[in-house]
Design a protein around this motif. Structure first.
Motif, PDB file in Angstrom:
ATOM      1  N   ILE A  32      33.421  30.750  47.557  1.00  0.00           N
ATOM      2  CA  ILE A  32      34.329  31.819  47.105  1.00  0.00           C
ATOM      3  C   ILE A  32      35.566  31.218  46.450  1.00  0.00           C
ATOM      4  CG2 ILE A  32      35.864  33.673  47.905  1.00  0.00           C
ATOM      5  CD1 ILE A  32      33.678  34.219  50.106  1.00  0.00           C
ATOM      6  N   ALA A  33      36.136  30.174  47.073  1.00  0.00           N
ATOM      7  CA  ALA A  33      37.347  29.542  46.527  1.00  0.00           C
ATOM      8  C   ALA A  33      37.068  28.854  45.194  1.00  0.00           C
ATOM      9  CB  ALA A  33      37.905  28.533  47.533  1.00  0.00           C
ATOM     10  N   ALA A  34      35.918  28.182  45.092  1.00  0.00           N
ATOM     11  CA  ALA A  34      35.561  27.491  43.849  1.00  0.00           C
ATOM     12  C   ALA A  34      35.310  28.490  42.718  1.00  0.00           C
ATOM     13  CB  ALA A  34      34.326  26.612  44.068  1.00  0.00           C
ATOM     14  N   LYS A  35      34.723  29.629  43.056  1.00  0.00           N
ATOM     15  CA  LYS A  35      34.469  30.665  42.048  1.00  0.00           C
ATOM     16  C   LYS A  35      35.784  31.273  41.546  1.00  0.00           C
ATOM     17  CE  LYS A  35      31.044  34.289  41.275  1.00  0.00           C
ATOM     18  NZ  LYS A  35      30.033  33.459  40.607  1.00  0.00           N
ATOM     19  N   LYS A  80      31.447  38.687  48.452  1.00  0.00           N
ATOM     20  CA  LYS A  80      32.704  39.447  48.523  1.00  0.00           C
ATOM     21  C   LYS A  80      33.197  39.385  49.966  1.00  0.00           C
ATOM     22  CE  LYS A  80      32.785  41.425  44.322  1.00  0.00           C
ATOM     23  NZ  LYS A  80      31.753  40.608  43.694  1.00  0.00           N
ATOM     24  N   GLU A  81      34.525  39.230  50.115  1.00  0.00           N
ATOM     25  CA  GLU A  81      35.109  39.194  51.458  1.00  0.00           C
ATOM     26  C   GLU A  81      35.503  40.610  51.873  1.00  0.00           C
ATOM     27  OE1 GLU A  81      37.211  35.046  52.198  1.00  0.00           O
ATOM     28  OE2 GLU A  81      37.908  35.911  50.311  1.00  0.00           O
ATOM     29  N   THR A 100      29.881  38.710  52.091  1.00  0.00           N
ATOM     30  CA  THR A 100      28.527  39.234  51.879  1.00  0.00           C
ATOM     31  C   THR A 100      28.215  39.459  50.407  1.00  0.00           C
ATOM     32  OG1 THR A 100      27.051  41.089  52.409  1.00  0.00           O
ATOM     33  CG2 THR A 100      29.394  41.597  52.241  1.00  0.00           C
ATOM     34  N   ASP A 101      26.921  39.350  50.086  1.00  0.00           N
ATOM     35  CA  ASP A 101      26.463  39.686  48.736  1.00  0.00           C
ATOM     36  C   ASP A 101      25.821  41.070  48.721  1.00  0.00           C
ATOM     37  OD1 ASP A 101      24.239  39.100  50.213  1.00  0.00           O
ATOM     38  OD2 ASP A 101      23.341  37.703  48.787  1.00  0.00           O
ATOM     39  N   ASN A 102      25.878  41.760  49.871  1.00  0.00           N
ATOM     40  CA  ASN A 102      25.292  43.100  49.970  1.00  0.00           C
ATOM     41  C   ASN A 102      26.052  43.890  51.031  1.00  0.00           C
ATOM     42  OD1 ASN A 102      23.722  45.391  50.532  1.00  0.00           O
ATOM     43  ND2 ASN A 102      21.792  44.325  50.117  1.00  0.00           N
ATOM     44  N   ASN A 103      27.103  44.585  50.615  1.00  0.00           N
ATOM     45  CA  ASN A 103      27.955  45.307  51.567  1.00  0.00           C
ATOM     46  C   ASN A 103      27.194  46.411  52.294  1.00  0.00           C
ATOM     47  OD1 ASN A 103      30.342  46.023  52.923  1.00  0.00           O
ATOM     48  ND2 ASN A 103      30.756  47.644  51.446  1.00  0.00           N
ATOM     49  N   THR A 104      26.233  47.049  51.599  1.00  0.00           N
ATOM     50  CA  THR A 104      25.448  48.127  52.225  1.00  0.00           C
ATOM     51  C   THR A 104      24.699  47.596  53.441  1.00  0.00           C
ATOM     52  OG1 THR A 104      25.161  49.155  50.062  1.00  0.00           O
ATOM     53  CG2 THR A 104      23.700  49.897  51.813  1.00  0.00           C
ATOM     54  N   GLU A 232      24.565  36.668  59.972  1.00  0.00           N
ATOM     55  CA  GLU A 232      24.795  35.640  58.952  1.00  0.00           C
ATOM     56  C   GLU A 232      25.892  36.013  57.951  1.00  0.00           C
ATOM     57  OE1 GLU A 232      21.236  36.900  55.822  1.00  0.00           O
ATOM     58  OE2 GLU A 232      21.056  35.065  57.009  1.00  0.00           O
ATOM     59  N   ASP A 233      26.214  37.301  57.833  1.00  0.00           N
ATOM     60  CA  ASP A 233      27.277  37.717  56.913  1.00  0.00           C
ATOM     61  C   ASP A 233      28.668  37.641  57.539  1.00  0.00           C
ATOM     62  OD1 ASP A 233      25.421  38.304  54.916  1.00  0.00           O
ATOM     63  OD2 ASP A 233      25.167  40.370  55.605  1.00  0.00           O
ATOM     64  N   VAL A 234      28.735  37.551  58.854  1.00  0.00           N
ATOM     65  CA  VAL A 234      30.029  37.585  59.557  1.00  0.00           C
ATOM     66  C   VAL A 234      30.652  36.192  59.579  1.00  0.00           C
ATOM     67  CG1 VAL A 234      31.134  37.954  61.803  1.00  0.00           C
ATOM     68  CG2 VAL A 234      29.454  39.614  60.941  1.00  0.00           C
TER      69      VAL A 234
END
Length: 246
Positions: A32-35, A80-81, A100-104, A232-234
């Motif tokens: 995330i930081a590198a992006k 996204k955080e 996560t890449d999938n908030n839903t 895994e998203d947490v």
């Protein structure tokens, strides 16, 4: 000793105990930081300090490099955080940070954990008043600089608590300092400009008040906390339950 220090002391051994989870968490933060700020740590202060976190956690160099490369990979997940807030059993406030890449998917999972374990997911911002969002730095002590002098110097940079404690998994002692969330960059700049070695730096949510619970209640609450931490998203789970005395 201050409230933040006591709270962190109770959490640290538990968090150091799961290396694979730590690597996953730091890896996502690095991507995330590198992006956001580019893959060069010399021009990206946030990435620079996350690479120190990885080093402190004994994360392999090639794993760090893969996480940076992922930020420029067109086919890689776009994380996204996101934060989720709710109450667990017995009214314990729980703050969940996810990448996560999938908030839903993630919100459905988090909600199901709360529901299945006697809690409920609340609205964003509903728990903000119960936690202080803090910048937490662990640094090596510097010869000729006393704790008192450093504390006086750093007050102007938003630091409000500073303690000597173990700062890495090898048991080495150093200094842990707490400052305002929004002053993270200023604190990092001061430490780097003045030659302090930053072992790690992160954000923590420190509860304003800790709730005592019965052993039975603790067992029920821990089941929910463990379920959240296994997802895994947490990235992080914070709560206001008082830890058991050692």
């Amino acid at each position: 000793m201050g409230r933040a220090f006591e709270y962190r002391k109770a959490r640290k051994l538990k968090r150091w105990g799961n290396m694979s989870r730590t690597f996953t968490r730091i890896g996502k933060e690095i991507t995330i930081a590198a992006k956001a700020g580019g893959p060069d740590p010399d021009s990206n202060p946030r990435l620079r300090v996350l690479m120190q976190n990885a080093k402190a956690a004994n994360m392999p160099k090639d794993t760090v490099e893969r996480a940076i490369k992922k930020a420029t990979d067109k086919d890689a997940s776009d994380y996204k955080e996101i934060t989720y807030e709710g109450y667990g059993p017995h009214g314990i406030a729980i703050f969940v940070e996810a990448a996560t890449d999938n908030n839903t998917r993630t919100v459905a999972n988090v909600r199901s954990y709360f529901n299945k374990h006697g809690g409920s997911l609340g609205t964003q911002g509903s728990l903000t008043f119960l936690f202080d969002h803090k910048s937490v730095f662990k640094i090596r002590e510097k010869e000729g600089v006393s704790l008192d002098d450093l504390e006086l110097e750093l007050i102007d940079y938003g630091v409000d608590e500073l303690e000597q404690d173990v700062i890495d998994e090898e048991g080495n002692e150093g200094i842990v300092l707490y400052g305002a969330f929004e002053e993270f960059n200023n604190i990092q700049k001061y430490l780097e400009d003045n030659g302090f070695e930053i072992v790690s730096a992160e954000f923590e949510r420190i509860p304003n008040d800790l709730k005592e619970v019965t052993p039975e209640a603790r067992e029920a609450i821990n089941k929910l906390l463990e379920k959240l931490e296994e997802d895994e998203d947490v990235q992080n789970v914070f709560h206001n339950m008082k830890e058991e005395e050692e």
